[in-house]
Write a protein that holds these residues in place. Structure first.
Motif, short mmCIF file in Angstrom:
data_model
loop_
_atom_site.label_atom_id
_atom_site.label_comp_id
_atom_site.label_asym_id
_atom_site.label_seq_id
_atom_site.Cartn_x
_atom_site.Cartn_y
_atom_site.Cartn_z
N HIS A 52 0.83 -1.21 0.00
CA HIS A 52 0.00 0.00 0.00
C HIS A 52 0.87 1.26 0.00
O HIS A 52 0.67 2.18 0.80
N ASN A 53 1.81 1.31 -0.91
CA ASN A 53 2.73 2.44 -1.03
C ASN A 53 2.09 3.52 -1.88
O ASN A 53 1.57 3.26 -2.97
N LEU A 54 2.12 4.77 -1.41
CA LEU A 54 1.50 5.87 -2.13
C LEU A 54 2.22 6.17 -3.44
O LEU A 54 1.58 6.48 -4.46
N LEU A 55 3.54 6.08 -3.45
CA LEU A 55 4.30 6.33 -4.66
C LEU A 55 4.00 5.27 -5.72
O LEU A 55 3.88 5.57 -6.91
N ALA A 56 3.86 4.01 -5.29
CA ALA A 56 3.50 2.95 -6.23
C ALA A 56 2.10 3.19 -6.81
O ALA A 56 1.85 2.92 -7.99
N ARG A 57 1.17 3.72 -5.99
CA ARG A 57 -0.17 4.02 -6.51
C ARG A 57 -0.12 5.11 -7.57
O ARG A 57 -0.81 5.03 -8.59
N GLU A 58 0.71 6.14 -7.36
CA GLU A 58 0.83 7.20 -8.38
C GLU A 58 1.42 6.66 -9.67
O GLU A 58 0.99 7.04 -10.76
N ILE A 59 2.39 5.75 -9.57
CA ILE A 59 2.98 5.15 -10.78
C ILE A 59 1.92 4.34 -11.53
O ILE A 59 1.83 4.39 -12.76
N MET A 60 1.10 3.59 -10.79
CA MET A 60 0.06 2.80 -11.43
C MET A 60 -1.00 3.68 -12.08
O MET A 60 -1.49 3.37 -13.17
N GLN A 61 -1.38 4.78 -11.44
CA GLN A 61 -2.36 5.67 -12.03
C GLN A 61 -1.84 6.31 -13.31
O GLN A 61 -2.59 6.46 -14.29
N ALA A 62 -0.55 6.66 -13.33
CA ALA A 62 0.04 7.21 -14.55
C ALA A 62 0.10 6.15 -15.65
O ALA A 62 -0.16 6.44 -16.83
N ALA A 63 0.46 4.91 -15.29
CA ALA A 63 0.51 3.84 -16.28
C ALA A 63 -0.87 3.51 -16.82
O ALA A 63 -1.03 3.16 -18.00
N LEU A 64 -1.90 3.64 -15.98
CA LEU A 64 -3.26 3.36 -16.44
C LEU A 64 -3.70 4.34 -17.52
O LEU A 64 -4.37 3.97 -18.49
N LEU A 65 -3.31 5.61 -17.38
CA LEU A 65 -3.76 6.64 -18.32
C LEU A 65 -2.85 6.77 -19.53
O LEU A 65 -3.33 7.02 -20.65
N LYS A 66 -1.53 6.59 -19.35
CA LYS A 66 -0.59 6.88 -20.42
C LYS A 66 0.28 5.69 -20.81
O LYS A 66 1.07 5.80 -21.75
N GLY A 67 0.18 4.58 -20.11
CA GLY A 67 1.05 3.45 -20.39
C GLY A 67 0.59 2.64 -21.58
O GLY A 67 -0.49 2.85 -22.14
N ASN A 68 1.42 1.67 -21.96
CA ASN A 68 1.06 0.77 -23.05
C ASN A 68 0.03 -0.24 -22.56
O ASN A 68 -0.40 -0.21 -21.40
N SER A 69 -0.37 -1.15 -23.45
CA SER A 69 -1.45 -2.08 -23.12
C SER A 69 -1.08 -3.02 -21.98
O SER A 69 -1.92 -3.35 -21.13
N VAL A 70 0.17 -3.46 -21.92
CA VAL A 70 0.59 -4.39 -20.87
C VAL A 70 0.59 -3.71 -19.52
O VAL A 70 0.03 -4.21 -18.53
N ASP A 71 1.22 -2.51 -19.45
CA ASP A 71 1.31 -1.80 -18.17
C ASP A 71 -0.05 -1.30 -17.71
O ASP A 71 -0.37 -1.35 -16.51
N SER A 72 -0.88 -0.80 -18.64
CA SER A 72 -2.18 -0.26 -18.24
C SER A 72 -3.10 -1.37 -17.71
O SER A 72 -3.88 -1.14 -16.77
N TRP A 73 -3.03 -2.57 -18.29
CA TRP A 73 -3.86 -3.67 -17.81
C TRP A 73 -3.41 -4.11 -16.42
O TRP A 73 -4.24 -4.36 -15.54
N ALA A 74 -2.10 -4.20 -16.19
CA ALA A 74 -1.60 -4.53 -14.85
C ALA A 74 -1.98 -3.45 -13.85
O ALA A 74 -2.37 -3.75 -12.71
N ALA A 75 -1.90 -2.19 -14.25
CA ALA A 75 -2.25 -1.10 -13.34
C ALA A 75 -3.73 -1.13 -12.99
O ALA A 75 -4.11 -0.90 -11.84
N ALA A 76 -4.59 -1.41 -13.97
CA ALA A 76 -6.02 -1.48 -13.69
C ALA A 76 -6.34 -2.59 -12.70
O ALA A 76 -7.17 -2.41 -11.79
N GLN A 77 -5.69 -3.74 -12.84
CA GLN A 77 -5.93 -4.84 -11.91
C GLN A 77 -5.47 -4.49 -10.50
O GLN A 77 -6.16 -4.79 -9.52
N CYS A 78 -4.29 -3.89 -10.40
CA CYS A 78 -3.76 -3.54 -9.07
C CYS A 78 -4.64 -2.50 -8.39
O CYS A 78 -4.95 -2.61 -7.19
#
Length: 568
Positions: free
Chosen positions: A278-304
């Motif tokens: 439950h790291n806040l910095l990891a959550r910000e990275i996932m939110q950025a990957a969800l909006l701007k990442g490629n298909s692999v990273d955005s799908w992993a970010a959405a699941q997390c």
């Protein structure tokens, strides 16, 4: 210092390195004495110490390598198969024996062969080649022969494999798909903490990513002790936590969240979610990957983010995009578990799925119905009416069945039942056929539906009578009134197709009576249509009818029949 404690061999498949000539095997023998099961060695060329000169025996057969070079003894079990060899290390080999002539009666006759009280057994048969490893290498010995420790470890392994929480299942599948998307091959079993510490600060980006994902994979895949839930006997393996990794590895893993390379930061965020930090910095990275990442990273970010409880529009939109574009069973199961987790926090999921119910693609409508049936929750009146409309009037059969199942799973079975009852009793012939198809697909029959269902067997339209026969066979109804209707169709229906469907339904139901036997024997002998005679043959086989009358009828048919399908 090892990252993971050593595991039993049935939980961890250790890669064995084949011995070369002249290498001492003492160390490996000592390490393997505590093992219950040792996999057979790969079929590489082996020979004894080359100092034996030209008299040294060499072989590449795994059976000879075990009994000659590894000194493994053969176990002779009472009542074991004669074509198999059992070794003391629980490996099993199949003998390659010569063919026996003359063949036994079981091979050249279809009649049951009585088992003699004492059948004579000849001596050992000749080998045509050396034994080969059996497909199932783990010997299935009896419970009385298996050591108590082995049974306990095996039972624990089965429980670890089956009873895991849905969070752990989601995390494992998420990490596996992310590694496959980036073509990462992770072997964590033999990694050490010292080696991982060096790799985490390596100058190469790919080395740091490998080390980070190795830690995440080890945290998710390592076996754990199952925890019992309440008073039930069922034990569940829970998702990992940050305590599952050694403390010395945690600072460099957190520092990787600020790495100069974006891919390293993404890998570090995946690792933090894998260990549930439950790291806040990891959550910000996932939110950025969800909006701007490629298909692999955005799908992993959405699941997390969904696993964490973020019921936002971007998260739900990305999960639904994956659900409707990756139409496979694993993706559907993963998406529905996440959507079900979020459905209690927002009505946005049902709203977006309701839009897909109007899609011009029938596969999208089917997926939306299946997703609604798995997600559940409160549905609006409009969505209920839409599902009923799809169940009754959609042009695709799979959509109609999926809509009916969705209504049943969403505690709307009464609406489905009442709609079928009205259509079957008061609708036109097309609606009656559709109602009977729903009864067959849903395996639904009640006392209120039975009168209209019985009337369908005497309907004026052939399609309705055919649908009634198909539904009776699928439901395997043993009611005497239904059986009487099917028997009447065999005797009196003017269409040969309906007779054939009625005979098939009686064969599926499996209820044998003297009247049915007489009708089947009469049909196979005297019916003009070859389709009816063929179905009669199949029903006789399905019902396993035997006796002198059946044998004599078949012998007569063999002389008189001219259709190849019936003769076969």
């Amino acid at each position: 210092m090892s990252l993971i404690p050593r595991l039993p061999n049935y939980l961890l498949q250790v890669q064995t390195v084949e011995s070369m000539p002249g290498i001492n095997k003492t160390a490996e023998d000592i390490d393997g004495k505590g093992s219950v099961y040792q996999p057979p060695r790969q079929s590489h060329f082996r020979q004894v110490n080359p100092r034996a000169g030209k008299f040294a025996y060499s072989t590449d057969n795994t059976f000879e390598q075990e009994i000659y070079f590894d000194k493994v003894q053969i176990i002779h079990q009472i009542g074991a198969k004669r074509d198999q060899i059992f070794l003391e290390n629980l490996n099993r080999y199949n003998k390659q024996l010569s063919k026996v002539f003359p063949e036994t009666p079981e091979r050249w006759t279809s009649q049951p062969v009585p088992e003699p009280s004492c059948r004579p057994v000849k001596g050992a048969m000749r080998w045509t080649a050396l034994p080969i490893p059996a497909k199932d290498l783990l010997l299935q010995v009896g419970e009385e022969d298996m050591p108590m420790k082995t049974r306990r470890l095996k039972k624990q392994a089965e429980s670890l494999k089956e009873n895991v929480t849905w969070e752990l299942m989601v995390l494992r599948r998420m990490l596996q798909e992310w590694k496959m998307g980036w073509a990462l091959i992770i072997e964590w079993h033999h990694k050490t903490i010292e080696g991982l510490l060096r790799s985490l600060v390596d100058i190469h980006d790919d080395i740091r990513i490998q080390a980070i994902i190795t830690c995440a994979t080890a945290a998710l895949e390592r076996p754990r002790i199952a925890i019992s839930q309440g008073d039930s006997d069922k034990e569940t393996v829970k998702a990992p936590s940050i305590q599952d990794l050694p403390e010395v590895l945690q600072p460099p893993l957190k520092a990787a969240l600020c790495d100069k390379n974006a891919n390293v930061r993404m890998a570090a965020a995946v690792c933090q979610y894998a260990i549930q930090s439950h790291n806040l910095l990891a959550r910000e990275i996932m939110q950025a990957a969800l909006l701007k990442g490629n298909s692999v990273d955005s799908w992993a970010a959405a699941q997390c983010l969904a696993l964490e409880g973020a019921a936002t529009y971007p998260v739900i939109k990305r999960i639904l995009h994956q659900l409707f574009n990756k139409k496979n069973e694993d993706t559907e199961q993963q998406s529905c578990m996440l959507l079900s987790h979020l459905s209690g926090k927002t009505t946005l999921i049902h709203t977006m799925l309701a839009v897909e119910l109007n899609s011009h693609q029938w596969k999208d409508r089917t997926v939306a119905c299946r997703a609604l049936s798995q997600i559940g929750g409160n549905v609006s009146v409009d969505m209920k009416h839409k599902l009923i409309q799809l169940m009754l009037s959609d042009w695709n059969k799979k959509v109609r069945q999926a809509a009916a199942q969705a209504l049943g799973q969403m505690s709307l079975g009464k609406e489905v039942h009442d709609t079928i009852r009205v259509k079957l009793g008061q609708g036109n012939f097309q609606e009656r056929v559709e109602a009977l198809s729903l009864i067959r697909g849903l395996k639904l029959m009640t006392a209120k539906l039975l009168p209209s269902f019985l009337n369908s067997f005497s309907d004026d339209f052939m399609a309705v009578r055919q649908a009634a026969c198909l539904a009776a066979g699928a439901l395997q109804i043993h009611d005497n009134m239904v059986l009487e209707c099917l028997l009447n169709l065999i005797q009196r229906d003017p269409c040969w197709k309906i007779k054939a469907f009625a005979i098939r339904a009686l064969g599926q139901i499996g209820h044998v009576s003297p009247q049915l036997t007489d009708l089947l024997l009469w049909a196979i002998h005297y019916e003009e249509s070859p389709g009816v005679r063929l179905e009669a043959c199949r029903s006789i086989l399905a019902l396993k009818l035997q006796g002198d009358r059946v044998r004599d009828t078949f012998l007569d048919v063999l002389l008189l029949e001219n259709q190849d399908a019936v003769l076969k």
